[in-house]
Design an enzyme around this catalytic site. Structure first.
Site, PDB file in Angstrom:
ATOM      1  N   ASN A 170       0.859  -1.186   0.000  1.00 49.05           N
ATOM      2  CA  ASN A 170       0.000   0.000   0.000  1.00 49.05           C
ATOM      3  C   ASN A 170       0.894   1.234   0.000  1.00 49.05           C
ATOM      4  O   ASN A 170       1.387   1.664   1.035  1.00 49.05           O
ATOM      5  CB  ASN A 170      -0.891  -0.026   1.242  1.00 49.05           C
ATOM      6  CG  ASN A 170      -1.943   1.055   1.203  1.00 49.05           C
ATOM      7  OD1 ASN A 170      -1.727   2.117   0.613  1.00 49.05           O
ATOM      8  ND2 ASN A 170      -3.070   0.798   1.831  1.00 49.05           N
ATOM      9  N   ASP A 171       1.076   1.784  -1.188  1.00 51.84           N
ATOM     10  CA  ASP A 171       1.961   2.933  -1.372  1.00 51.84           C
ATOM     11  C   ASP A 171       1.609   4.112  -0.482  1.00 51.84           C
ATOM     12  O   ASP A 171       2.421   5.005  -0.282  1.00 51.84           O
ATOM     13  CB  ASP A 171       1.816   3.450  -2.811  1.00 51.84           C
ATOM     14  CG  ASP A 171       2.740   2.736  -3.765  1.00 51.84           C
ATOM     15  OD1 ASP A 171       3.794   2.286  -3.330  1.00 51.84           O
ATOM     16  OD2 ASP A 171       2.372   2.650  -4.952  1.00 51.84           O
ATOM     17  N   CYS A 172       0.385   4.146  -0.028  1.00 50.37           N
ATOM     18  CA  CYS A 172      -0.102   5.334   0.667  1.00 50.37           C
ATOM     19  C   CYS A 172      -0.098   5.180   2.183  1.00 50.37           C
ATOM     20  O   CYS A 172      -0.573   6.056   2.897  1.00 50.37           O
ATOM     21  CB  CYS A 172      -1.500   5.673   0.166  1.00 50.37           C
ATOM     22  SG  CYS A 172      -1.472   5.956  -1.606  1.00 50.37           S
ATOM     23  N   ASN A 183       2.203   5.518   4.691  1.00 49.80           N
ATOM     24  CA  ASN A 183       3.576   5.998   4.892  1.00 49.80           C
ATOM     25  C   ASN A 183       3.728   6.350   6.365  1.00 49.80           C
ATOM     26  O   ASN A 183       3.581   7.502   6.762  1.00 49.80           O
ATOM     27  CB  ASN A 183       3.834   7.229   4.003  1.00 49.80           C
ATOM     28  CG  ASN A 183       3.279   7.042   2.597  1.00 49.80           C
ATOM     29  OD1 ASN A 183       2.415   7.798   2.153  1.00 49.80           O
ATOM     30  ND2 ASN A 183       3.741   6.020   1.919  1.00 49.80           N
TER      31      ASN A 183
END
Ligand code: BGC
Ligand code: IFM
Length: 811
Positions: free
Chosen positions: A482-484, A486
């Site tokens: 999940n790139d988002c 963070n």
């Protein structure tokens, strides 16, 4: 509502109106020359790299939508029209676009003149062929004029759309006979140029966009077409275009074909030319000569059809469900090939100038195409592995042209290393080619650091083994799948990018999802070690995996589902105690696929929670409740409005994980129900809601928190293609290539009587008949091979070229 229909025999999607909700596109080419083509002939071409070798111009985010393509204008009396409707939008008497495997056919009819435009990129050549066949369907002779039109890009697509002070003065062309050469930048001793030619003498040409369109006009109403005459303009700077004028007279019932070729020529670096700007045309002339007749074009088309038919014969099913068959046999595999070719570079939603090849994306894409072209999978694995750092972490992206890691983005996405194990295992299961493990591969593209590929896998696993947080779970780094999410970017300043600034790795934030991967791919790594005689090491890896399983079932378990993560302050993400984002999809799918909690009940409980809390009629949303508040400490995720993208959108990529997971616990009905919810063929009837192409997956469908629930976005280039194919081919239909052999373990809806399937594996053809007389969801009670009963459900490899008849009875 539908805007077309499938033709299963032709393997085409037939669009019957140009007024689709969005441009519906196809891809031409599968080696080096690529074109995107929409159903109205929009799109563009490039050679290998959509950023650095862009051949024609396209305008993203333009109005009207889908502006620029290869357009053919017909001026018939006072009527000016295009066979694909755009850009004049003249109402047609009939219209059809057939998107097929590597080709598209757009046919328009106006005032008894039919224009059929066939577009494809021939196998093994660097050009697009546009054959325009004109037929006079009236009972009187017809005279009309055809104008071709495309706009050249000045090669570097980013520079082309930003550096106007320079670009308005660099454009150069040359016209010789019927061929227009686009040679901008050749003067700089570049070695490439483009050509646009037609196989007939022409009645005029234009190469200056201003001359063709006329001042203050657009593609919709070019002055030259209105006047019926080209001006023979030669572009000096500004915007070079390619326009041919061909005057045609047809007797009643007669046809004429015009073959246009848009080609890319690269002369060898060491080839000398007479003077700056003088191009060597020999290769261009030879290319034009290869497609000068209908017979040549027909032969090239036949080769293209053979190419695809061969590829797709590797895996094909026949069941009682025609939608299942059409997705498995054609469209899902086709999309897998396209994602292999493009990675996330060029689509109608990816500009071709942004990302290069993704480490995790390309590894996952490989799971979906390795059976189609194992040799290219091998090459891809070695390219990817060469961008890995010596400590086992990896550049998140690399450039397709240079194959070098992208330093601007760097590393720190801690799921990346494990995807390499997934890709290599899939390659070994498919091919049995263990020699790849001995192949020396650079670290960080540095040849002096080269080590056998097996060592790369060791470091992949080792990186996660040595990067754990306070609970013993893997550290998340900048993000995992999940790139988002963070979790280490809480110190970011407003306006700074989430993923590229701030500490990339903190010592606290951990990912339960990566823990699931660690177990799944750690087990695969152990299997690889066992098969190569490293038994002690395999045992040590398994001990590590067992410990992680325990950690997941304690620190990673929330009571009714798997938690998602711990943030940089040690707070739970994806747990009952959270106000929003109580449950996430990713760890449920991955942990159960890894086998965690299958024997002890947590797996079934977690999947039930998914059903209760995340399921919708259009698919499973990524999380619930959606984030309505902005959480800087969670990163990009809550920057999306509720229901979109990673903030509770239906991320099609991880729906198949849950479907696979359901098969792991034997739930064939539920697995298939999940499969169908996002599968294009099953939702074709709601195209007005879904809006993207009904023959391919999109990355995301708006979730139930969104105002536009059910609306898809970002079609074509998504890991969804590979994972849905893995789901349906390996988990549901159950044909799994493993190191031990070809495992047959279907998990299907109980009402299915069975199916027949052809699988080419390691050179042999397996004709498999699965029967389900007791209407079960899972389980194999008997299997025969060439009529002889065998024990178990794993087929050993047989000599290449043989055919094996396999009968499987579920029970
Ligand atoms: C994701 C997006 C995200 C973007 C930039 C992509 O990989 O698909 O959701 O916004 O990365 O951070
Ligand atoms: O996993 C990523 C992928 O690498 C790119 N698209 C979005 C996914 C989820 O964030």
């Amino acid at each position: 509502m539908k805007f077309g229909h499938f033709s299963d025999t032709a393997r085409e999607y037939v669009i019957t109106t140009p007024r689709t909700p969005l441009p519906w596109i196809n891809y031409l080419g599968s080696e080096a020359f690529f074109s995107l083509v929409s159903h109205t002939a929009g799109g563009y071409s490039f050679y290998k790299d959509a950023k650095l070798r862009r051949i024609t111009r396209y305008r993203y985010n333009n109005v009207p939508a889908d502006s620029n393509g290869r357009y053919y204008y017909i001026k018939d009396g006072d009527t000016v029209w295009n066979p694909g409707w755009q850009p004049t939008q003249t109402e047609l008497d009939s219209y059809e676009c057939r998107h097929g495997l590597g080709y598209s056919i757009i046919t328009g009819k106006k005032n008894s003149l039919t224009a059929k435009l066939e577009l494809f990129v021939p196998v093994g050549d660097n050009c697009e062929i546009d054959r325009l066949v004109l037929t006079n369907e009236s009972d009187a002779p017809k005279s009309f004029t055809v104008f071709s039109y495309l706009e050249f890009c000045l090669w570097n697509a980013v520079d082309d759309s930003t550096n106007f002070q320079r670009n308005f003065s660099t454009g150069e062309v040359e016209v010789e006979g019927s061929t227009i050469y686009h040679k901008t930048e050749y003067r700089e001793r570049r070695n490439h140029y483009a050509l646009f030619t037609v196989n007939t003498p022409i009645d005029g040409f234009d190469t200056s966009r201003d001359a063709f369109l006329g001042a203050w006009r657009s593609n919709a109403n070019p002055e030259v077409v209105e006047n019926g005459r080209c001006t023979n303009s030669v572009a000096h700077g500004w915007a070079p275009v390619g326009v041919h004028q061909v005057n045609v007279t047809l007797q009643p019932g007669k046809s004429r074909s015009l073959i246009f070729v848009l080609g890319y020529i690269e002369n060898p670096e060491d080839e000398k030319w007479a003077a700056p700007g003088v191009i060597n045309k020999t290769r261009a002339q030879a290319m034009a000569a290869r497609y000068a007749t209908d017979a040549q074009v027909d032969a090239a088309l036949a080769r293209l059809h053979d190419h695809w038919n061969n590829l797709l014969s590797t895996y094909s099913v026949k069941s009682s469900d025609e939608k299942l068959d059409r997705m498995v046999n054609t469209w899902n595999q086709y999309q897998c090939m396209v994602t292999f070719n493009m990675s996330r570079s060029a689509s109608y939603y990816e500009s071709g100038t942004g990302r290069g090849m993704g480490f995790r994306d390309s590894c996952q894409d490989l799971l979906g195409f390795v059976h189609l072209i194992p040799a290219r999978a091998r090459e891809r694995i070695l390219d990817i592995a060469a961008t890995q750092f010596p400590d086992g972490s990896a550049y998140h992206q690399y450039q397709p042209l240079t194959k070098k890691g992208n330093m601007d983005i760097g590393s720190g996405f801690n799921d990346d290393p494990l995807w390499l194990i997934a890709a290599v295992y899939a390659y070994l299961g498919e091919t049995g080619d263990y020699s790849i493990l001995d192949e020396p591969v650079d670290f960080d593209n540095d040849h002096s650091l080269a080590q056998p590929l097996l060592e790369h896998l060791r470091r992949s696993f080792g990186y996660l083994r040595t990067h754990k947080g306070p609970h013993g779970l893997p550290l998340i780094g900048r993000a995992d799948w999940n790139d988002c999410l963070n979790l280490n970017c809480f110190s970011k300043e407003p306006g700074e990018s989430f993923q590229t600034t701030g500490p990339s790795e903190g010592p606290v934030a951990e990912s339960v999802f990566i823990a699931g991967m660690y177990v799944k791919y750690g087990n695969q790594f152990a299997e690889i070690l066992d098969s190569t005689g490293h038994t002690d090491e395999a045992a040590a890896v398994r001990a590590e995996v067992a410990e992680m399983e325990h950690t997941v079932l304690t620190a990673g378990w929330d009571g009714k589902w798997f938690r998602r993560a711990y943030d940089a302050f040690g707070h739970v993400i994806g747990g009952e105690e959270c106000e929003e984002g109580k449950i996430f999809i990713e760890p449920q799918g991955m942990c159960v696929m890894a086998g965690i909690g299958v024997d002890t009940g947590e797996a079934v409980t977690a999947l039930q929670s998914v059903k209760d809390k995340l399921d919708t009629k259009y698919g499973i949303v990524l999380l619930q409740p959606a984030y309505t508040k902005y959480h800087l400490e969670l990163g990009e995720i809550s920057s999306y409005p509720p229901g979109y993208k990673e903030n509770a959108g239906i991320f099609c990529h991880n729906n198949p994980w849950v479907s696979c997971a359901e098969t792991v616990v034997g739930h064939g009905d539920r697995a298939f129900e999940i499969y169908k919810k996002t599968c294009p063929a099953y939702i074709e009837d709601i195209s007005e809601i879904h809006r993207t192409e009904p023959y391919v997956y999109s990355q995301m469908v708006a979730g139930r928190d969104a105002a536009t629930f059910g609306e898809a976005k970002n079609s074509w280039l998504t890991g969804t293609a590979a994972w849905t194919f893995v789901d349906v081919s390996q988990y549901i239909l159950g044909i799994q290539p493993t190191l031990a052999g070809l495992k047959i373990d279907p998990c299907i809806p109980h009402e299915m009587d069975g199916f027949t399937l052809r699988r080419v594996w390691r050179g042999a053809t397996y004709e498999i008949v699965v029967e389900n007389p007791d209407h079960l969801e899972k389980g194999v009670k008997a299997m025969t091979v060439d009529g002889k009963p065998v024990s178990g459900n794993i087929l050993s490899p047989v000599p290449a070229g043989s055919t094996v008849e396999v009968k499987v009875v579920m029970g």
